[in-house]
Design a protein around this motif. Structure first.
Motif, PDB file in Angstrom:
ATOM      1  N   LEU A   1       0.824  -1.207   0.000  1.00  0.00           N
ATOM      2  CA  LEU A   1       0.000   0.000   0.000  1.00  0.00           C
ATOM      3  C   LEU A   1       0.858   1.257   0.000  1.00  0.00           C
ATOM      4  O   LEU A   1       1.588   1.523   0.960  1.00  0.00           O
ATOM      5  N   ASP A   2       0.763   2.041  -1.087  1.00  0.00           N
ATOM      6  CA  ASP A   2       1.453   3.326  -1.133  1.00  0.00           C
ATOM      7  C   ASP A   2       0.756   4.299  -0.184  1.00  0.00           C
ATOM      8  O   ASP A   2      -0.478   4.333  -0.107  1.00  0.00           O
ATOM      9  N   ARG A   3       1.545   5.062   0.530  1.00  0.00           N
ATOM     10  CA  ARG A   3       0.935   5.982   1.491  1.00  0.00           C
ATOM     11  C   ARG A   3       0.195   7.133   0.815  1.00  0.00           C
ATOM     12  O   ARG A   3      -0.851   7.573   1.300  1.00  0.00           O
ATOM     13  N   MET A   4       0.717   7.631  -0.295  1.00  0.00           N
ATOM     14  CA  MET A   4       0.103   8.766  -0.973  1.00  0.00           C
ATOM     15  C   MET A   4      -0.614   8.301  -2.223  1.00  0.00           C
ATOM     16  O   MET A   4       0.012   7.962  -3.226  1.00  0.00           O
ATOM     17  N   LEU A   5      -1.949   8.258  -2.165  1.00  0.00           N
ATOM     18  CA  LEU A   5      -2.766   7.821  -3.292  1.00  0.00           C
ATOM     19  C   LEU A   5      -3.831   8.866  -3.597  1.00  0.00           C
ATOM     20  O   LEU A   5      -4.317   9.539  -2.684  1.00  0.00           O
TER      21      LEU A   5
ATOM     22  N   ILE B   1     -10.225  -6.433   8.880  1.00  0.00           N
ATOM     23  CA  ILE B   1      -9.394  -7.007   7.825  1.00  0.00           C
ATOM     24  C   ILE B   1      -7.980  -7.209   8.373  1.00  0.00           C
ATOM     25  O   ILE B   1      -7.308  -6.257   8.745  1.00  0.00           O
ATOM     26  N   ARG B   2      -7.535  -8.450   8.404  1.00  0.00           N
ATOM     27  CA  ARG B   2      -6.283  -8.788   9.078  1.00  0.00           C
ATOM     28  C   ARG B   2      -5.123  -9.087   8.130  1.00  0.00           C
ATOM     29  O   ARG B   2      -4.046  -9.467   8.572  1.00  0.00           O
ATOM     30  N   MET B   3      -5.331  -8.966   6.832  1.00  0.00           N
ATOM     31  CA  MET B   3      -4.257  -9.318   5.903  1.00  0.00           C
ATOM     32  C   MET B   3      -3.007  -8.484   6.186  1.00  0.00           C
ATOM     33  O   MET B   3      -3.099  -7.311   6.558  1.00  0.00           O
ATOM     34  N   PRO B   4      -1.815  -9.074   6.012  1.00  0.00           N
ATOM     35  CA  PRO B   4      -0.589  -8.310   6.204  1.00  0.00           C
ATOM     36  C   PRO B   4      -0.493  -7.164   5.209  1.00  0.00           C
ATOM     37  O   PRO B   4      -0.907  -7.300   4.049  1.00  0.00           O
ATOM     38  N   VAL B   5       0.043  -6.033   5.659  1.00  0.00           N
ATOM     39  CA  VAL B   5       0.164  -4.847   4.813  1.00  0.00           C
ATOM     40  C   VAL B   5       1.585  -4.292   4.920  1.00  0.00           C
ATOM     41  O   VAL B   5       2.087  -4.058   6.022  1.00  0.00           O
ATOM     42  N   ILE B   6       2.204  -4.105   3.752  1.00  0.00           N
ATOM     43  CA  ILE B   6       3.474  -3.387   3.669  1.00  0.00           C
ATOM     44  C   ILE B   6       3.164  -2.008   3.133  1.00  0.00           C
ATOM     45  O   ILE B   6       2.578  -1.870   2.058  1.00  0.00           O
ATOM     46  N   MET B   7       3.543  -0.974   3.861  1.00  0.00           N
ATOM     47  CA  MET B   7       3.282   0.391   3.415  1.00  0.00           C
ATOM     48  C   MET B   7       4.523   0.950   2.735  1.00  0.00           C
ATOM     49  O   MET B   7       5.637   0.842   3.254  1.00  0.00           O
ATOM     50  N   LEU B   8       4.318   1.543   1.542  1.00  0.00           N
ATOM     51  CA  LEU B   8       5.388   2.181   0.795  1.00  0.00           C
ATOM     52  C   LEU B   8       5.261   3.697   0.924  1.00  0.00           C
ATOM     53  O   LEU B   8       4.148   4.216   0.905  1.00  0.00           O
ATOM     54  N   THR B   9       6.376   4.381   1.035  1.00  0.00           N
ATOM     55  CA  THR B   9       6.310   5.833   1.157  1.00  0.00           C
ATOM     56  C   THR B   9       7.622   6.477   0.757  1.00  0.00           C
ATOM     57  O   THR B   9       8.684   5.837   0.810  1.00  0.00           O
ATOM     58  N   ALA B  10       7.540   7.711   0.332  1.00  0.00           N
ATOM     59  CA  ALA B  10       8.754   8.496   0.096  1.00  0.00           C
ATOM     60  C   ALA B  10       9.207   9.190   1.362  1.00  0.00           C
ATOM     61  O   ALA B  10      10.272   9.799   1.405  1.00  0.00           O
ATOM     62  N   ARG B  11       8.371   9.113   2.419  1.00  0.00           N
ATOM     63  CA  ARG B  11       8.694   9.754   3.685  1.00  0.00           C
ATOM     64  C   ARG B  11       9.435   8.769   4.575  1.00  0.00           C
ATOM     65  O   ARG B  11       8.916   7.707   4.885  1.00  0.00           O
ATOM     66  N   GLY B  12      10.633   9.145   5.000  1.00  0.00           N
ATOM     67  CA  GLY B  12      11.448   8.187   5.734  1.00  0.00           C
ATOM     68  C   GLY B  12      11.685   8.497   7.198  1.00  0.00           C
ATOM     69  O   GLY B  12      12.438   7.791   7.851  1.00  0.00           O
ATOM     70  N   SER B  13      11.037   9.516   7.730  1.00  0.00           N
ATOM     71  CA  SER B  13      11.300   9.867   9.129  1.00  0.00           C
ATOM     72  C   SER B  13      10.668   8.846  10.069  1.00  0.00           C
ATOM     73  O   SER B  13       9.719   8.152   9.711  1.00  0.00           O
ATOM     74  N   ILE B  14      11.215   8.772  11.281  1.00  0.00           N
ATOM     75  CA  ILE B  14      10.658   7.868  12.285  1.00  0.00           C
ATOM     76  C   ILE B  14       9.192   8.198  12.544  1.00  0.00           C
ATOM     77  O   ILE B  14       8.349   7.312  12.644  1.00  0.00           O
ATOM     78  N   ALA B  15       8.862   9.492  12.623  1.00  0.00           N
ATOM     79  CA  ALA B  15       7.474   9.888  12.899  1.00  0.00           C
ATOM     80  C   ALA B  15       6.528   9.383  11.821  1.00  0.00           C
ATOM     81  O   ALA B  15       5.424   8.910  12.116  1.00  0.00           O
TER      82      ALA B  15
ATOM     83  N   ALA C   1      -1.293   2.829  12.388  1.00  0.00           N
ATOM     84  CA  ALA C   1      -2.553   2.610  11.672  1.00  0.00           C
ATOM     85  C   ALA C   1      -2.807   1.133  11.413  1.00  0.00           C
ATOM     86  O   ALA C   1      -3.928   0.756  11.060  1.00  0.00           O
ATOM     87  N   GLY C   2      -1.777   0.299  11.592  1.00  0.00           N
ATOM     88  CA  GLY C   2      -1.973  -1.137  11.425  1.00  0.00           C
ATOM     89  C   GLY C   2      -1.083  -1.792  10.405  1.00  0.00           C
ATOM     90  O   GLY C   2      -1.272  -2.968  10.083  1.00  0.00           O
ATOM     91  N   ALA C   3      -0.089  -1.058   9.858  1.00  0.00           N
ATOM     92  CA  ALA C   3       0.829  -1.669   8.893  1.00  0.00           C
ATOM     93  C   ALA C   3       1.707  -2.709   9.592  1.00  0.00           C
ATOM     94  O   ALA C   3       2.061  -2.573  10.757  1.00  0.00           O
ATOM     95  N   ASP C   4       2.052  -3.762   8.853  1.00  0.00           N
ATOM     96  CA  ASP C   4       2.929  -4.804   9.386  1.00  0.00           C
ATOM     97  C   ASP C   4       4.392  -4.531   9.068  1.00  0.00           C
ATOM     98  O   ASP C   4       5.278  -5.017   9.756  1.00  0.00           O
ATOM     99  N   ASP C   5       4.630  -3.767   8.019  1.00  0.00           N
ATOM    100  CA  ASP C   5       5.997  -3.418   7.641  1.00  0.00           C
ATOM    101  C   ASP C   5       5.948  -2.103   6.875  1.00  0.00           C
ATOM    102  O   ASP C   5       4.883  -1.655   6.448  1.00  0.00           O
ATOM    103  N   TYR C   6       7.114  -1.489   6.705  1.00  0.00           N
ATOM    104  CA  TYR C   6       7.187  -0.142   6.149  1.00  0.00           C
ATOM    105  C   TYR C   6       8.450  -0.069   5.316  1.00  0.00           C
ATOM    106  O   TYR C   6       9.529  -0.402   5.798  1.00  0.00           O
ATOM    107  N   LEU C   7       8.313   0.318   4.049  1.00  0.00           N
ATOM    108  CA  LEU C   7       9.465   0.383   3.162  1.00  0.00           C
ATOM    109  C   LEU C   7       9.538   1.760   2.513  1.00  0.00           C
ATOM    110  O   LEU C   7       8.551   2.237   1.950  1.00  0.00           O
ATOM    111  N   VAL C   8      10.699   2.394   2.611  1.00  0.00           N
ATOM    112  CA  VAL C   8      10.881   3.757   2.108  1.00  0.00           C
ATOM    113  C   VAL C   8      11.392   3.711   0.666  1.00  0.00           C
ATOM    114  O   VAL C   8      12.310   2.950   0.339  1.00  0.00           O
ATOM    115  N   LYS C   9      10.776   4.531  -0.199  1.00  0.00           N
ATOM    116  CA  LYS C   9      11.228   4.657  -1.588  1.00  0.00           C
ATOM    117  C   LYS C   9      12.477   5.549  -1.659  1.00  0.00           C
ATOM    118  O   LYS C   9      12.587   6.490  -0.873  1.00  0.00           O
TER     119      LYS C   9
END
Length: 225
Positions: A50-54, A71-85, A93-101
Motif C-alpha cells: 500500500l502506497d501511502r500517498m494515493l 481485515i487482518r491481511m498483512p500490509v506493507i506500506m510504501l512511502t517516500a517519507r522516511g522519518s521515524i514519525a 494505523a496497522g501496517a505490518d511493515d514499512y518500506l521507504v522509496k
C-alpha cells in the motif's frame, strides 16, 4: 498468493507487479485510493502493498478503515517519507511493515515472503482471556470485567502480545518487532508511551494493574489476575 498492489506511479507499479508475478504471485494493481479501500474490504487478498500517498484516499486512512472492519491481511506500506514519525504513523494505523522509496525489489520480495510465512490467523487463538481481561482479535474488542476498553491499534497489539505471552516476560525488543515491525531500536520512547496509554485505559476504574513492569527485563501479564 494473491497480492493487492496499491501504487499510483505507473513505472513503480509495473516494476513491482512484474517482479511479483515472476516469482509466482497473482497481483491486482490499483491506483485510485477509493478503489483500493473497497477492494481490500470486499475481496480476499493474502497481502497488500500500500502506497501511502494515493489519489482520492490516503494510505493511512485506507489502512485504518481496513483494520476497523476487521481485515487482518498483512500490509506493507510504501512511502517516500522516511522519518521515524512517518513510519510510526503508518505502523500505528496497522501496517505490518514499512518500506521507504526508492527501494530494491529483492528487499521488497524478502519482506513479502517473510509476512506470507506467518501462520494464518485461523491457526492462532483469536479470543484471549487473562484474569478479568478479554480480547477478541477478530472483532478488535477488549473488555475488563463488564467494561469495554477502547484502544488504538498499536495499544491493542501491545495488549495482545502481552496476553499471548501471559505469565512470561515480554521484552521491549519483542514489542518493537511484533507491534511495529522494527528490527532495530529507534531510540525513542515509543514502546513506553503507547504502553502507558494502554495501561491507563485498561486500569481506569480498577485498583490493580494486571501488567507488571520488570526493570531491565520487560513486561509481564499476570496470569492470576
Amino acid at each position: 498468493m494473491r497480492i493487492l498492489l496499491a501504487e499510483d506511479d505507473a513505472a513503480t507499479a509495473a516494476q513491482v507487479a512484474d517482479g511479483l508475478r515472476a516469482i509466482g504471485h497473482v497481483v491486482v494493481v490499483l491506483a485510485d485510493g477509493a478503489a483500493v479501500r473497497e477492494a481490500g474490504l470486499g475481496e480476499p487478498f493474502d497481502l497488500a502493498i500500500l502506497d501511502r500517498m494515493l489519489p482520492a484516499a490516503d494510505g493511512v486512512a485506507i489502512l485504518t478503515a481496513w483494520r476497523a472492519a476487521g481485515i487482518r491481511m498483512p500490509v506493507i506500506m510504501l512511502t517516500a517519507r522516511g522519518s521515524i514519525a512517518d513510519r510510526v504513523t503508518g505502523l500505528d494505523a496497522g501496517a505490518d511493515d514499512y518500506l521507504v522509496k526508492p527501494f530494491a525489489f529483492p528487499e521488497l520480495s524478502a519482506r513479502v515472503s517473510a509476512l506470507l510465512r506467518r501462520p494464518p490467523i485461523a491457526e492462532t487463538p483469536t479470543q484471549l482471556r487473562v484474569g478479568d481481561v478479554t480480547l477478541d482479535a477478530l472483532r478488535r474488542d477488549v473488555r475488563r470485567g463488564p467494561r469495554d476498553v477502547r484502544l488504538q491499534p498499536r495499544e491493542f497489539r501491545i495488549l495482545e502480545e502481552l496476553m499471548r505471552h501471559a505469565g512470561r516476560v515480554v521484552t521491549r525488543k519483542m514489542l518493537l518487532e511484533a507491534v511495529w515491525g522494527f528490527h532495530f531500536d529507534p531510540q525513542t520512547n515509543i514502546v513506553e508511551s503507547h504502553l502507558s496509554r494502554m495501561r491507563a485505559k485498561l486500569n481506569d476504574g480498577f485498583d490493580r494493574d494486571p501488567i507488571e513492569t520488570l526493570r531491565g527485563e520487560g513486561y509481564r501479564m499476570r496470569k492470576d489476575d
